[in-house]
Design an enzyme around this catalytic site. Structure first.
Site, PDB file in Angstrom:
ATOM      1  N   GLU A 149       0.797  -1.152  -0.232  1.00 33.98           N
ATOM      2  CA  GLU A 149       0.116   0.029   0.085  1.00 33.98           C
ATOM      3  C   GLU A 149       0.991   1.159  -0.138  1.00 33.98           C
ATOM      4  OE1 GLU A 149      -3.940  -1.596   2.026  1.00 33.98           O
ATOM      5  OE2 GLU A 149      -2.707  -0.183   3.376  1.00 33.98           O
ATOM      6  N   CYS A 154       5.262  14.212   1.722  1.00 38.55           N
ATOM      7  CA  CYS A 154       6.165  14.592   2.455  1.00 38.55           C
ATOM      8  C   CYS A 154       6.619  15.951   2.226  1.00 38.55           C
ATOM      9  CB  CYS A 154       7.134  13.699   2.559  1.00 38.55           C
ATOM     10  SG  CYS A 154       8.602  14.015   3.946  1.00 38.55           S
ATOM     11  N   CYS A 179       9.347  17.393   3.939  1.00 37.66           N
ATOM     12  CA  CYS A 179      10.586  17.979   4.299  1.00 37.66           C
ATOM     13  C   CYS A 179      11.451  18.454   3.329  1.00 37.66           C
ATOM     14  CB  CYS A 179      11.400  16.548   5.121  1.00 37.66           C
ATOM     15  SG  CYS A 179      11.760  15.493   3.795  1.00 37.66           S
ATOM     16  N   GLU A 233      -6.226  -7.441  -1.289  1.00 36.11           N
ATOM     17  CA  GLU A 233      -6.725  -7.425   0.246  1.00 36.11           C
ATOM     18  C   GLU A 233      -7.986  -6.976   0.273  1.00 36.11           C
ATOM     19  OE1 GLU A 233      -4.713  -5.070   3.187  1.00 36.11           O
ATOM     20  OE2 GLU A 233      -2.640  -5.547   2.435  1.00 36.11           O
ATOM     21  N   PHE A 261      -8.308  -5.960  15.825  1.00 39.71           N
ATOM     22  CA  PHE A 261      -9.723  -6.067  15.876  1.00 39.71           C
ATOM     23  C   PHE A 261     -10.111  -6.222  14.469  1.00 39.71           C
ATOM     24  CE2 PHE A 261      -9.545  -4.499  20.284  1.00 39.71           C
ATOM     25  CZ  PHE A 261     -10.125  -5.775  20.989  1.00 39.71           C
TER      26      PHE A 261
END
Length: 662
Positions: free
Chosen positions: A149, A157, A159, A307, A357
């Site tokens: 993923e 980002c 930075c 998935e 969970f």
């Protein structure tokens, strides 16, 4: 897709490192009972495979792969680069991602790295080489799984490392500062750049940030993440030629940072992760749109569902469990739309960690459970459906979709915050699916020649080339529908002057002088009985005819729906966001004009989807999401019940059928 397996694989993520070794033997025994034949291994195992900078430990993974091989289970082997180990981020804190307000995101979760970090890439490629060298010849490995993923948590980002990489990307795109300044419109608000080093990512600003700067940063960030994939892919192709390479996309309504049409060209097999939105009682509609879009990313070829969940997930505000039969319906929803493989996260529900969970194929309560029985039933069903593998979709309707237009259409300071890119596309897709009509969701650059109906929803940003292709489709005989807030800007996010809808003005034969967006909750009524929301326009005809006009609202009497004959086809425009019933009425008219037929007559909550194979074979998937049985005109052999059916097919409430016709 070219694979090393036959049929429809069934399985999911397998994380034996989370469990004592005495559980491993039970795992492979239960996999055999459930019909599992493909598992993903090693996704989050970097810290175990490389416990220190100078040590490697592959012994446990050798044992896992050997055990799976002996049990006849094939492996999608991950490169394990998805989440760097603590020793790496401790030694190199400069590789951590930074948000637009300057906050550093620290280790303790996953994906704690800047996509532009050379330190991360160096270590990730070293691990990738170790994996490829060791396991290229292992007979259990049939697929490589790069990272996991990519961009799920660190897509953007801000930075200093990212800033330098962004400047390099901009040099490649624009060549010189004069061209960049023109593209970004920096004469506005005194933003003109005189040196490349003055350019930063679009960090938090006192006022609205430059929109083209933000759009380019989205493009850069998607490309930067894609570069991580292609770097690992190239290592795998070099060291293990012949084994296909994939990475799991996230084609869904809540992930928008990656331009997967660009990514789809770089993977050997398109694979996708998809999770139902529990808060949406009609979430199968979003699943259908995602699956059709995933097939579009794959160029119409079958793809792999990498998935999904057997029941509840762990990350939504209210993690609602799937009800009886929902697991099977959701799985077949993906399979019907090209998902040649149904895998789940994960094999065994975790006993510790952030996802404890999250449901699994083996739930916490074990095998004496309804969920386990449904898992085993699904495995057996997919075995009966193996013959569908490789079949494709032949559809007469296309919906155009573009990530760049999504990014641009939802930037700040637009006419209405209620305009959301996905909303119009999803509404029209739902109307088509509710009528049993197959839909391809494709990029504007796709070949449109085969389609009878081309739907262009909220294509705010469009290039001249793509606008010309859409016009050519109408000239050649297609019925083209363009919706509001389309064709407004070019690829630089510069407004196309001369009146809206800009790039489509001549095709549609209309000119909009001014947008007149509606207030929150306001409705506008049309003289044909239709109802609109969100949007209206002060529009005049320039060659088109008015099909319906506003009877109230900001511009009563102005055209709201128009049609213009174009060559052998026609171009329609809708200058409001029609309510569900009104959109359905329009879709019925468009289908009739375009002479598009349904696979079978149906209604809301009942999906009918066709896949087509060689030698005239086809398979019609019927998925009944309602609480009432349905009867459809359909004949053939139902692979679900293994019985001949016809001339009418009955599908129970919540039931499914897959009818083969020769």
């Amino acid at each position: 897709m070219t694979t090393a397996w036959a049929g429809i694989p069934f399985g999911g993520d397998y994380n034996p490192e989370q469990w004592p070794r005495d559980v491993w033997a039970e795992d492979v025994k239960l996999m055999g009972h459930a019909g599992v034949d493909l598992v993903t291994v090693g996704v989050f195992s970097w810290a175990l495979l490389q416990p220190t900078p100078d040590t490697w430990d592959f012994g446990w993974l050798d044992d896992v792969l050997d055990g799976l091989l002996a049990a006849g289970v094939q492996v999608d082997l991950a490169t394990a680069t998805a989440s760097p180990p603590p020793w790496l981020t401790r030694a190199h804190p400069e590789m951590l991602p930074v948000t637009e307000d300057g906050t550093t995101l620290w280790p303790g979760g996953r994906q704690a790295y800047c996509p532009s970090s050379p330190v991360y890439r160096e270590h990730a490629l070293a691990l990738c080489r170790q994996m490829a060298t060791r396991y290229a010849e292992h007979p259990a490995v049939v697929l490589w799984h790069v990272s996991n993923e990519i961009g799920c948590h660190n897509a953007l980002c801000y930075c200093d490392t990212s800033a330098a990489a962004f400047r390099g990307w901009l040099r490649g795109r624009y060549g010189d500062l004069e061209t960049l300044n023109d593209a970004w419109g920096t004469a506005f608000w005194s933003q003109r750049y005189g040196d490349w080093d003055e350019i930063l990512p679009p960090r938090v600003t006192p006022a609205t940030a430059n929109p083209t700067q933000r759009l380019d940063f989205q493009r850069f960030s998607s490309d930067e993440l894609l570069g991580l994939f292609t770097a690992e892919r190239d290592v795998l192709h070099e060291l293990s030629p012949g084994i296909p390479v994939t990475t799991n996309f996230m084609v869904s309504e809540h992930i928008r940072q990656m331009d997967y049409f660009r990514w789809g060209r770089e993977v050997d097999i398109v694979s996708n992760d998809h999770y139902l939105i529990a808060a949406d009682p009609w979430n199968h509609q979003e699943l259908a749109f995602s699956a059709d879009l995933t097939r579009g990313i794959a160029g119409g070829r079958p793809w792999l569902l990498m998935e999904t969940s057997t029941s509840a997930v762990n990350w939504q505000p209210r993690n609602v469990a799937k009800r009886p039969g929902e697991l099977r319906r959701a799985a077949l929803g993906h399979l019907a739309r090209g998902g040649d493989g149904i895998l789940f996260f994960q094999w065994r529900a975790s006993r510790a960690g952030a996802e404890k969970f999250h449901s699994g194929l083996v739930p916490h309560a074990g095998t004496d459970t309804r969920l386990w029985r449904e898992v085993c039933e699904l495995g057996a069903l997919l075995d009966r459906l193996d013959e569908v593998a490789g079949a494709v979709s032949h559809n007469d309707v296309a919906i155009l979709f573009d990530w760049e237009s999504w990014w641009a259409s939802e930037l700040d300071s637009h006419p209405s915050v209620d305009v959301q890119y996905l909303a119009q596309a999803r509404d029209l897709h739902r109307a088509l699916v509710d009528r049993g009509v197959g839909v391809d969701v494709v990029h504007p650059s796709a070949d449109l020649a085969a389609y009878r109906l081309v739907v262009v929803p909220t294509l705010y940003l469009v290039t001249d080339e793509h606008a010309a292709s859409i016009a050519a489709a109408a000239e050649a005989g297609a019925t083209v529908l363009v919706t509001y807030f389309s064709g407004i800007v070019d690829e630089r996010d510069h407004v196309r002057l001369g009146g809206y809808p800009g790039a489509f003005r001549d095709l549609l034969g209309v000119v909009t002088e001014e947008f007149t967006p509606l207030r929150e909750g306001e409705r506008v009524h049309l003289d044909d009985g239709g109802v609109g929301r969100i949007w209206a326009e002060d529009l005049r005809l320039e060659g088109a005819e008015a099909v319906a006009s506003y009877s109230d609202g900001p511009v009563p009497g102005a055209p709201a729906i128009t049609r213009r004959a174009v060559g052998e086809g026609a171009a329609w425009y809708v200058a409001t966001h029609l309510t569900e019933s009104s959109a359905g009425t329009l879709v019925d008219r468009l289908l009739d004009e375009a002479q598009v037929s349904a696979v079978a007559p149906t209604g809301p909550g009942v999906e009918v989807v066709r896949r087509v194979g060689d030698e005239g074979r086809s398979w019609d998937f019927v998925i009944n999401h309602t609480d009432q049985p349905v009867t459809l005109p359909m004949a053939g052999h139902d692979l679900v019940t293994d019985e001949a059916v016809g001339p009418m097919l009955r599908v129970d409430a919540g039931g499914v059928a897959v009818v083969r016709s020769d």
